[in-house]
Design an enzyme around this catalytic site. Sequence first.
Site, short mmCIF file in Angstrom:
data_model
loop_
_atom_site.label_atom_id
_atom_site.label_comp_id
_atom_site.label_asym_id
_atom_site.label_seq_id
_atom_site.Cartn_x
_atom_site.Cartn_y
_atom_site.Cartn_z
N VAL A 102 0.87 -1.17 0.00
CA VAL A 102 0.00 0.00 0.00
C VAL A 102 0.91 1.22 0.00
O VAL A 102 1.96 1.22 0.65
CB VAL A 102 -0.94 0.00 1.23
CG1 VAL A 102 -1.62 1.35 1.41
CG2 VAL A 102 -1.98 -1.09 1.11
N CYS A 103 0.52 2.21 -0.75
CA CYS A 103 1.21 3.50 -0.79
C CYS A 103 2.67 3.28 -1.20
O CYS A 103 2.95 2.50 -2.11
CB CYS A 103 1.05 4.18 0.57
SG CYS A 103 1.36 5.96 0.59
N THR A 104 3.60 3.93 -0.53
CA THR A 104 5.00 3.85 -0.93
C THR A 104 5.66 2.54 -0.51
O THR A 104 6.86 2.36 -0.77
CB THR A 104 5.79 5.05 -0.39
OG1 THR A 104 5.65 5.09 1.03
CG2 THR A 104 5.32 6.34 -1.03
N THR A 122 1.28 3.61 -6.53
CA THR A 122 1.72 4.05 -5.21
C THR A 122 1.00 5.35 -4.90
O THR A 122 0.10 5.76 -5.62
CB THR A 122 3.26 4.23 -5.18
OG1 THR A 122 3.67 4.51 -3.84
CG2 THR A 122 3.74 5.32 -6.10
#
Length: 186
Positions: A102-104, A122
């Site tokens: 998830v995300c970065t 991202t």
Amino acid sequence: MKSAFIVFDGMTSLDFIGFYDPVTRLKSMDILDDFEWRVCATAAQVVDDRGLRIDADAIGEPLGAYDMVFVPGGFGTRALQHDRGFIDWMRTAAPVPLKISVCTGALLLGAAGFLRDKRATTHPGALKELQQYCGTVVRERVVDEGDTITAGGVSCGIDAGLHLVQRLAGAKARTRVANQMDYPYG
């Protein structure tokens, strides 16, 4: 199904919890009785980007025996993507059939080589940084490439969790979990 939830200093807890909550309901709601998990880190305790402390169940153990490895994002990923010790530890997940971020957290999957020639996403603020690690960067909430799933920024963790619930247990399970969470977008 044995799952590893990776945590690290400087992670964003909502990236972690947004995914963790719907996925672990597979067990707590008696949808998949064999679903189990461990919180994994390179240290016994980590501190998120706002000071919340999280204890790990497994410290520095190789990740290859799991069926799924999950990596959250957060500002800590910016340095960790260049930390050889951490990335070498991540690479022990090479035989794991499903890797999720998830995300970065995608930067960490990418730095470990798991996104090569794949579509990935991202946080919108890190899309350019992700380009070096994958085939195509896309701006979507969830990107499923079979053996990897990447999700966009913070709140996308819930979407990725529900996506995995559906992938593992079907659309009815996804709806049931989303309803239990009072999540109107599931």
